[in-house]
Design a protein around this motif. Structure first.
Motif, PDB file in Angstrom:
ATOM      1  N   TRP A  23      81.647  50.359  48.256  1.00 32.57           N
ATOM      2  CA  TRP A  23      80.317  49.736  48.351  1.00 32.57           C
ATOM      3  C   TRP A  23      79.390  50.607  49.185  1.00 32.57           C
ATOM      4  O   TRP A  23      78.230  50.831  48.800  1.00 32.57           O
ATOM      5  CB  TRP A  23      80.436  48.343  48.967  1.00 32.57           C
ATOM      6  N   ILE A  24      79.880  51.088  50.321  1.00 33.93           N
ATOM      7  CA  ILE A  24      79.035  51.947  51.167  1.00 33.93           C
ATOM      8  C   ILE A  24      78.666  53.218  50.413  1.00 33.93           C
ATOM      9  O   ILE A  24      77.511  53.667  50.449  1.00 33.93           O
ATOM     10  CB  ILE A  24      79.761  52.284  52.483  1.00 33.93           C
ATOM     11  N   ALA A  25      79.628  53.808  49.713  1.00 32.29           N
ATOM     12  CA  ALA A  25      79.359  55.043  48.970  1.00 32.29           C
ATOM     13  C   ALA A  25      78.284  54.839  47.921  1.00 32.29           C
ATOM     14  O   ALA A  25      77.430  55.720  47.706  1.00 32.29           O
ATOM     15  CB  ALA A  25      80.645  55.546  48.326  1.00 32.29           C
ATOM     16  N   GLU A  26      78.297  53.672  47.261  1.00 28.66           N
ATOM     17  CA  GLU A  26      77.355  53.418  46.176  1.00 28.66           C
ATOM     18  C   GLU A  26      76.016  52.885  46.660  1.00 28.66           C
ATOM     19  O   GLU A  26      74.968  53.243  46.110  1.00 28.66           O
ATOM     20  CB  GLU A  26      77.977  52.429  45.173  1.00 28.66           C
ATOM     21  N   GLU A  27      76.039  52.056  47.687  1.00 29.16           N
ATOM     22  CA  GLU A  27      74.809  51.398  48.126  1.00 29.16           C
ATOM     23  C   GLU A  27      74.093  52.156  49.246  1.00 29.16           C
ATOM     24  O   GLU A  27      72.886  51.999  49.426  1.00 29.16           O
ATOM     25  CB  GLU A  27      75.123  49.974  48.605  1.00 29.16           C
ATOM     26  N   GLU A  28      74.826  52.975  50.004  1.00 27.54           N
ATOM     27  CA  GLU A  28      74.244  53.724  51.117  1.00 27.54           C
ATOM     28  C   GLU A  28      74.701  55.186  51.032  1.00 27.54           C
ATOM     29  O   GLU A  28      75.385  55.702  51.932  1.00 27.54           O
ATOM     30  CB  GLU A  28      74.660  53.079  52.444  1.00 27.54           C
ATOM     31  N   PRO A  29      74.360  55.875  49.940  1.00 31.28           N
ATOM     32  CA  PRO A  29      74.909  57.217  49.698  1.00 31.28           C
ATOM     33  C   PRO A  29      74.525  58.241  50.760  1.00 31.28           C
ATOM     34  O   PRO A  29      75.327  59.124  51.080  1.00 31.28           O
ATOM     35  CB  PRO A  29      74.349  57.592  48.325  1.00 31.28           C
ATOM     36  N   GLY A  30      73.322  58.147  51.320  1.00 36.88           N
ATOM     37  CA  GLY A  30      72.927  59.089  52.351  1.00 36.88           C
ATOM     38  C   GLY A  30      73.789  58.961  53.592  1.00 36.88           C
ATOM     39  O   GLY A  30      74.213  59.957  54.186  1.00 36.88           O
ATOM     40  N   LEU A  31      74.047  57.736  53.959  1.00 36.95           N
ATOM     41  CA  LEU A  31      74.927  57.483  55.109  1.00 36.95           C
ATOM     42  C   LEU A  31      76.347  57.930  54.792  1.00 36.95           C
ATOM     43  O   LEU A  31      77.003  58.596  55.595  1.00 36.95           O
ATOM     44  CB  LEU A  31      74.876  55.997  55.453  1.00 36.95           C
ATOM     45  N   TYR A  32      76.825  57.581  53.605  1.00 28.97           N
ATOM     46  CA  TYR A  32      78.205  57.901  53.252  1.00 28.97           C
ATOM     47  C   TYR A  32      78.443  59.412  53.224  1.00 28.97           C
ATOM     48  O   TYR A  32      79.556  59.866  53.535  1.00 28.97           O
ATOM     49  CB  TYR A  32      78.566  57.293  51.898  1.00 28.97           C
ATOM     50  N   ALA A  33      77.436  60.166  52.893  1.00 30.88           N
ATOM     51  CA  ALA A  33      77.603  61.622  52.836  1.00 30.88           C
ATOM     52  C   ALA A  33      78.020  62.193  54.184  1.00 30.88           C
ATOM     53  O   ALA A  33      78.611  63.282  54.259  1.00 30.88           O
ATOM     54  CB  ALA A  33      76.308  62.275  52.363  1.00 30.88           C
ATOM     55  N   ARG A  34      77.735  61.471  55.270  1.00 28.50           N
ATOM     56  CA  ARG A  34      78.113  61.945  56.608  1.00 28.50           C
ATOM     57  C   ARG A  34      79.440  61.359  57.094  1.00 28.50           C
ATOM     58  O   ARG A  34      79.919  61.708  58.174  1.00 28.50           O
ATOM     59  CB  ARG A  34      77.009  61.596  57.609  1.00 28.50           C
ATOM     60  N   PRO A  77      91.756  43.664  57.097  1.00 25.83           N
ATOM     61  CA  PRO A  77      91.288  45.051  57.134  1.00 25.83           C
ATOM     62  C   PRO A  77      89.756  45.128  57.204  1.00 25.83           C
ATOM     63  O   PRO A  77      89.057  44.477  56.433  1.00 25.83           O
ATOM     64  CB  PRO A  77      91.784  45.632  55.808  1.00 25.83           C
ATOM     65  N   CYS A  78      89.270  45.906  58.147  1.00 29.54           N
ATOM     66  CA  CYS A  78      87.837  46.150  58.299  1.00 29.54           C
ATOM     67  C   CYS A  78      87.546  47.614  57.969  1.00 29.54           C
ATOM     68  O   CYS A  78      88.459  48.439  57.938  1.00 29.54           O
ATOM     69  CB  CYS A  78      87.383  45.838  59.719  1.00 29.54           C
ATOM     70  N   VAL A  79      86.293  47.905  57.745  1.00 31.48           N
ATOM     71  CA  VAL A  79      85.893  49.271  57.417  1.00 31.48           C
ATOM     72  C   VAL A  79      84.798  49.716  58.373  1.00 31.48           C
ATOM     73  O   VAL A  79      83.660  49.255  58.302  1.00 31.48           O
ATOM     74  CB  VAL A  79      85.400  49.386  55.955  1.00 31.48           C
ATOM     75  N   LEU A  80      85.184  50.587  59.294  1.00 34.84           N
ATOM     76  CA  LEU A  80      84.245  51.261  60.180  1.00 34.84           C
ATOM     77  C   LEU A  80      84.281  52.742  59.831  1.00 34.84           C
ATOM     78  O   LEU A  80      85.325  53.387  59.981  1.00 34.84           O
ATOM     79  CB  LEU A  80      84.628  51.066  61.648  1.00 34.84           C
ATOM     80  N   LEU A  81      83.172  53.275  59.369  1.00 35.81           N
ATOM     81  CA  LEU A  81      83.090  54.696  59.025  1.00 35.81           C
ATOM     82  C   LEU A  81      82.336  55.438  60.126  1.00 35.81           C
ATOM     83  O   LEU A  81      81.306  54.972  60.620  1.00 35.81           O
ATOM     84  CB  LEU A  81      82.372  54.894  57.687  1.00 35.81           C
TER      85      LEU A  81
END
Length: 492
Positions: free
Chosen positions: A140-151, A81-85
């Motif tokens: 991890w993305i939500a915690e480490e890259e919150p600005g990106l995750y918000a989109r 499983p990969c994660v592409l947001l």
């Protein structure tokens, strides 16, 4: 007159592969595009989704350039499983985080387990929470890259990304979803909304279908880019190892597929849901099937590393030298944990070890030790599968590593298990083409891809390998404390 055919494309770790296959299973053409994942830090593996689509379009045009076929359906698969947001417009927000070879999410796993409970995660999701799972990578993305995750609004994997680009459909197959622990409930076959809101807030998780179902049809825009006909169906697809299992008919209760690739993967089909903290319990690619699965973080990756390390080496020459080395590799023993290890060790901080080196050891000895290390790892996984309730009745091998006779023979000698080899062992892309053909009518894997030969264990090597396997099992606990300290130094 052009003959009807199907295309299967798989996005793998080190390459994308495509096949053009007649409706009777005849392999008409194949094509490959090699690539290398980005490694932005220790334990991190990423890939730009633009590579997946570019390579699909290149493969599609190359496979159909002769204009001697009419493509009637498309099958897809990919690593996972990969994660592409992406955002709501399907614009990728960052490179995709790859499957269990990427081990960055250890702290997220600890936090999610503390909130949801490790035992309940295993019961509901079928697997313990590890760096293989998609859920902690999203966290991890939500915690480490919150600005990106918000989109972020959508979740893709390589196969579902190809589906979206080909058809415009936002879907994911049930098997891939079952590796999104803890987001998926393996008992209800659906997303578990409370945990999805906890781990992946704001993500509109995709509707779910089975791998062989049609996800949609090729759009006019995709047809212009790929050269495929408008309106032909595209499968929902799945993760590569499960497509590989389908390609060689390893989907019946008691079957075990061994996938010889950059990593080694094991998929055992079981009659009912089984769980083990050292394995992955998943739903299968086909409705009504369930699996116990395992995966080694490296196998072909180690042999490739050795080939590159020996500047004048190639696999054929090194295999010849390894055969001359003989069982036991001149007294060498290797732990193949060069990218941490997945099952059954479940240790992202494990590292490779070569024990017993002397000045007299050769390239052939080292290469042989790498091949044998894979065999020992497979034996370890098999023992854990059976301890968890699995009942292995047949082993089927597939993948690039089956092309040379030595590696499969070593694995059979170490495990004591015969391995069936089918006529076509190219793997996941062929499995994808089979699912595509099944959209059009009856296509039976035994007719498409009959058994070519069976690798039989050599009894004369059993005693030697039993002795070495006992040492192999002692080597990891004997070195883990030291190796973990070294791994921490590497991270710094």
């Amino acid at each position: 007159m052009p003959r009807n055919a199907v295309i299967g494309v798989d996005i793998g770790t080190s390459s994308s592969k495509g096949v053009l296959v007649g409706l009777d299973g005849t392999l008409i053409r194949s094509a490959v595009r090699e690539h290398t994942p980005a490694r932005p830090g220790p334990g991190r593996f990423e890939m730009d989704a633009a590579v997946w689509w570019r390579e699909f379009t290149e493969l599609s045009r190359e496979l159909t350039a002769a204009e001697d076929t009419t493509v009637a359906a498309v099958g897809v698969s990919g690593m996972g499983p990969c994660v592409l947001l992406t955002d709501e417009h399907d614009t990728p927000l960052r490179p995709a985080i790859l499957y269990g070879v990427d081990t960055r999410s250890v702290r997220q796993i600890e936090r999610i387990e503390a909130r949801l409970g490790a035992e309940e995660i295993l019961r509901r999701g079928g697997s313990a929470l590890t760096t293989q799972a998609a859920g902690p990578k999203i966290a991890w993305i939500a915690e480490e890259e919150p600005g990106l995750y918000a989109r972020a609004r959508r979740l893709y994997m390589p196969s579902s990304w190809l589906v979206a680009r080909l058809t415009g459909a936002y879907v994911l197959d049930h098997h891939s979803a079952s590796q999104c622990t803890p987001l998926y409930d393996t008992h209800t076959h659906g997303w578990h909304a409370p945990w999805a809101a906890e781990v992946a807030p704001g993500i509109d998780l995709p509707p779910l279908r089975w791998s062989g179902e049609a996800a949609g049809t090729v759009t006019a825009e995709a047809a212009r880019e790929t050269g495929l006909p408008v309106g032909i169906p595209v499968t929902t697809g799945t993760i590569d190892a499960w497509a590989e299992a389908l390609s060689v008919g390893a989907q019946h209760t008691g079957d075990l597929m061994l996938m010889y690739g950059t990593t080694m993967f094991l998929v055992h089909t079981v009659p009912k849901a089984l769980t083990s903290p050292s394995l992955w319990g998943t739903v299968g690619a086909l409705p009504g099937t369930r699996n116990l699965a395992g995966g080694m973080a490296t196998s072909g990756a180690v042999t490739n590393w050795l080939r590159d390390l020996f500047a004048d080496g190639d696999h054929a020459e090194l295999t010849r030298l390894a055969a001359e080395s003989g069982p036991g590799a001149g007294g060498l023993l290797m732990l193949p944990y060069f990218s941490g290890e997945r099952t059954p060790v479940m240790d992202p901080d494990a590292r490779g070890v070569v024990a017993g080196l002397t000045l007299s050891h050769t390239r052939g000895d080292l290469y042989r030790a790498a091949l044998e290390a894979t065999g020992f790892g497979v034996r370890h996984n098999i023992e854990v599968i059976e301890a968890a309730g699995g009942d292995i009745r047949r082993v089927v091998a597939v993948g690039g590593g089956t092309r040379g006779a030595l590696w499969t023979q070593i694995v059979s000698d170490i495990t004591g298990r015969p391995q069936e080899l089918r006529t076509v062992t190219i793997g996941a892309c062929y499995g994808g083409s089979l699912l595509a053909a099944q959209l059009l009518g009856d296509a039976c894997v035994d007719d498409w891809n009959p058994v070519r030969t069976t690798v039989t264990p050599r009894a004369g090597h059993a005693g030697r390998y039993d002795e070495l396997y006992a040492l192999y099992r002692r080597l990891y606990p004997a070195t883990s404390d030291l190796v973990h300290t070294l791994a921490a130094l590497q991270d710094r």
